[in-house]
Design a protein around this motif. Structure first.
Motif, mmCIF file in Angstrom:
data_model
loop_
_atom_site.group_PDB
_atom_site.id
_atom_site.type_symbol
_atom_site.label_atom_id
_atom_site.label_comp_id
_atom_site.label_asym_id
_atom_site.label_seq_id
_atom_site.Cartn_x
_atom_site.Cartn_y
_atom_site.Cartn_z
ATOM 1 N N VAL A 25 -23.992 -5.510 -14.493
ATOM 2 C CA VAL A 25 -24.048 -4.066 -14.249
ATOM 3 C C VAL A 25 -22.663 -3.517 -13.928
ATOM 4 O O VAL A 25 -21.783 -4.213 -13.416
ATOM 5 N N PHE A 26 -22.486 -2.246 -14.270
ATOM 6 C CA PHE A 26 -21.316 -1.447 -13.886
ATOM 7 C C PHE A 26 -20.017 -2.146 -14.290
ATOM 8 O O PHE A 26 -19.801 -2.401 -15.463
ATOM 9 N N ASP A 27 -19.149 -2.490 -13.332
ATOM 10 C CA ASP A 27 -17.844 -3.071 -13.666
ATOM 11 C C ASP A 27 -17.940 -4.470 -14.258
ATOM 12 O O ASP A 27 -16.953 -4.966 -14.828
ATOM 13 N N ASN A 423 -22.855 8.082 -16.104
ATOM 14 C CA ASN A 423 -23.431 6.738 -16.250
ATOM 15 C C ASN A 423 -24.938 6.779 -16.504
ATOM 16 O O ASN A 423 -25.467 5.977 -17.277
ATOM 17 N N ILE A 424 -25.621 7.719 -15.857
ATOM 18 C CA ILE A 424 -27.057 7.875 -16.118
ATOM 19 C C ILE A 424 -27.278 8.278 -17.573
ATOM 20 O O ILE A 424 -28.204 7.803 -18.234
ATOM 21 N N ALA A 425 -26.412 9.144 -18.081
ATOM 22 C CA ALA A 425 -26.521 9.567 -19.482
ATOM 23 C C ALA A 425 -26.357 8.374 -20.421
ATOM 24 O O ALA A 425 -27.077 8.245 -21.415
ATOM 25 N N LYS A 426 -25.418 7.479 -20.112
ATOM 26 C CA LYS A 426 -25.215 6.287 -20.954
ATOM 27 C C LYS A 426 -26.455 5.400 -20.956
ATOM 28 O O LYS A 426 -26.856 4.876 -22.003
ATOM 29 N N VAL A 427 -27.055 5.229 -19.779
ATOM 30 C CA VAL A 427 -28.274 4.410 -19.685
ATOM 31 C C VAL A 427 -29.416 5.069 -20.444
ATOM 32 O O VAL A 427 -30.178 4.399 -21.157
#
Length: 675
Positions: A25-27, A423-427
């Motif tokens: 996740v994330f980084d 980030n929510i948009a990417k998910v």
């Protein structure tokens, strides 16, 4: 002792053990999945690159030099048969956390033993209570569950090992332990930058213990022996700090990292009052996360903490912290020495939280000394505190299982953070929830209109929906905010090509290549443009360049082979086949294109081999065209029964497939003629 040890192990494992089956996740994506230093053949590249795989002396580098952490990732990668398994990495982090908790217990015991030896009351349970609190503190979830947090955990392990060695140097006056402390501090810095701060803490500790050891009955003897050794240690330690930091500066190319205002808005504030007021409020929030870790978030950048601009701002009420173990390890993240690339990062609190845990256990010990009533109250409230921290830690660890849960959890804490909406948009986009993704990208841009990455990604979604005019607007906005944004230039070229503005499209692609010379995707799309313009030789050159820059660029290979096939350049295509097979042996479209080429060259055996391999790889994704082309091969090869079988398979998949119908009718007439 063994039961206490098992208690620490259980407490440090319990909050995390049920959430190990998660994802990167994330980084983790940039530091592990996309980092060539993890999977390359060289074990030394990581010493020339930063934590994210960029050359450490490059202007684009984050300047986070953590080669030993990268080596730990590499080791797990190779031990796991060259597979990147998130559960393996998460288990590795958890094991390191358990070891760190045990080391902290030993560290606190050594401090208490040293202090108690010189006339202070011996506190028997302080070390264990502090370690128990540390084991379950929710602020550690990011460091343990986020795989990149391993840098903080192993840096903490070597931090406390270095301190233990230094404490031994104090109690024994042996230089070997001082040398070990300095070496371990250097190693700690190579896991993460703040590891070197252990030497700063050791200097504070040296001064305190020197005052505690003062022998008033024989001051001359004390000065000659004790002060001499103490001053010697201070000089050696201070000199070591200077040498280590200078070496770090040289490794960085004698430059500081270049961060953006979006990473840390306060650092870029021009008003000194606004900057200092906001920094102090941020320090207070870090302290608050120690005491009551309710508001935890994976990203505190952008508008998460608005800059303080008025003396009447209620957030100016903050606490001044003056305890060495809390302040000194926190200095690299405090924006005092230089700006950093974040506002708050919970994993940065991993080492300083040990100071908070020690303070809390000291307070508990003081309360229990006030009588039986207070002691009984502590016996009730302390386990309750451990349970509360443990449950919050357990709950938070599940947020880190996947990016969807993590990003959504951040929204409740930092609704004004444009990056969280991004980030929510990417998910949402990855889950094919396009309308939600578009809404989140637009909210991100409302909060931060200059967010060029959000403009680019939103334009891509609109382009896919064939809303080319609106997509072009967002792409031009992205380029306006970042002129050298090569990805936006390339995407603008795609949009312009779709609206038949070929000359403008070509200019956009060339601008992308001006700012990013090694850009295989751009060369691929430029080749597609040239094909639309009927400039076939230019198309071939562009696709060849894409393959030269990225030998496994499947789309470039497919288009190149197909164009050479369609234009009759079969010999040139044939010459490329061995390299295509070597680079992409399991690519179904590449195998299918090779089969078509061999079929036209009447090399039926090779063609059949590649057709069958392609169909096998396609599996459930096989289409009528694949069976039809194999049928044509058998048709030409005069294997009529096999050809009929393939045409029928194609029509089973798509009864309206015209080519299969015509070929089947032609075959049946031919068979009837021979009969």
């Amino acid at each position: 002792m063994i039961f206490k040890l098992l208690g620490i192990v259980c407490l440090s494992c319990l909050p995390f053990i049920f959430s190990l089956r998660g994802e990167f996740v994330f980084d983790d994506s940039e530091a592990i999945l996309k980092n060539k230093d993890i999977s390359s053949e060289s074990w030394f590249d990581c010493f020339y690159n930063d934590f994210w795989g960029t050359n450490i002396q490059s202007n684009l580098s984050h300047k986070s030099y953590r080669p030993l952490t990268i080596l730990s990732f590499r080791l797990q990668y190779f031990l796991n048969d060259r597979k990147l398994s998130p559960i393996q990495f998460k288990i590795g982090n958890l094991v390191c956390h358990v070891i760190c908790c045990i080391l902290i217990w030993h560290t606190f015991e050594s401090i208490i033993k040293t202090v108690g030896k010189h006339g202070k009351k011996k506190y028997s349970n302080i070390a264990y209570l502090a370690s128990a609190i540390f084991a379950v503190h929710p602020v550690h979830v990011e460091a343990v569950c986020g795989i990149v947090g391993r840098a903080d955990i192993i840096a903490a392990m070597t931090f406390f090992l270095s301190f233990i060695a230094y404490n031994k140097a104090i109690t024994s006056d042996k230089v070997i332990y001082l040398v070990a402390a300095v070496l371990l501090a250097t190693v700690s810095m190579l896991f993460k930058e703040n590891g070197v701060t252990v030497l700063g803490f050791c200097l504070c500790y040296e001064i305190i213990t020197t005052l505690l050891r003062k022998d008033l009955t024989n001051p001359k003897k004390y000065f000659k022996y004790k002060y001499f050794h103490s001053i010697l240690r201070i000089v050696i330690t201070a000199t070591s700090i200077i040498v280590i930091l200078y070496g770090r500066w040289i490794v960085m190319g004698s430059t500081t990292p270049n961060f953006k205002p979006t990473d840390n808005p306060t650092a870029f504030s021009e008003n000194i009052y606004n900057k200092m007021g906001t920094y102090n409020y941020i320090y207070f929030l870090n302290w608050l996360l120690f005491i009551w870790p309710q508001w935890l978030c994976y990203d505190w950048s952008m508008g998460c903490i608005p800059i303080i601009k008025s003396t009447l701002d209620y957030r100016l009420i903050f606490l001044l912290i003056a305890v060495g173990l809390i302040i000194v390890p926190f200095l690299p993240a405090a924006n005092i020495l230089y700006p950093v690339g974040f506002v708050i990062a919970e994993r940065i609190l991993y080492i300083p939280s040990a100071g908070y845990c020690l303070m809390l256990s000291l307070g508990i010990n003081k309360i229990t000394a006030r009588g039986e009533t207070m002691k009984k109250m502590v016996y009730i409230l302390f386990p309750l505190l451990i349970v509360i921290y443990l449950l919050r830690c357990w709950q938070r660890s599940f947020d880190w299982q996947n990016e969807y849960q993590l990003f959504i959890s951040g929204l409740s804490v930092c609704p004004l953070n444009a990056k969280i909406h991004y980030n929510i948009a990417k998910v949402a986009d990855a889950a094919n929830q396009t309308d939600w993704a578009i809404a989140e990208y637009k909210e991100s841009l409302r909060l931060y209109p200059e967010y060029y990455q959000a403009s680019n990604n939103l334009a891509n979604l609109l382009k896919n929906q064939k809303h080319f005019t609106e997509a072009e607007e967002y792409l031009r906005a992205a380029i306006k905010n970042k002129q050298d944004f090569s990805t936006a230039w390339m995407n603008l070229g795609i949009v312009l090509a779709n609206t038949n503005r070929f000359t403008e499209s070509e200019d956009a692609y060339k601008n992308a290549l001006k700012y990013r010379k090694h850009y295989p995707d751009c060369y691929y799309n430029l080749g597609n443009l040239y094909l639309s313009m009927n400039r076939k030789e230019n198309a071939v050159e562009s696709w060849m360049q894409a393959i030269y820059l990225h030998s496994k660029h499947a789309l470039a290979w497919i288009n190149l082979l197909a164009l050479l096939d369609n234009t009759g350049n079969l010999e040139k295509a044939k010459a490329l086949i061995p390299k295509a097979v070597a680079e992409l042996p399991e690519s179904a479209p590449v195998n299918f294109a090779i089969a078509n080429i061999y079929g036209k060259m009447e090399r039926y055996t090779e063609a059949e081999q590649y057709f069958l391999k392609a169909i096998k790889i396609f599996g459930d994704r096989v289409q009528a065209i694949h069976y039809t082309n194999l049928g044509v091969l058998y048709h030409r090869w005069k294997q009529y029964n096999s050809a009929e079988e393939m045409y029928n398979k194609a029509l089973t998949l798509n009864p309206m497939f015209t080519s299969a119908h015509k070929n089947l009718q032609s075959l049946q007439k031919l068979k009837h003629k021979y009969q």
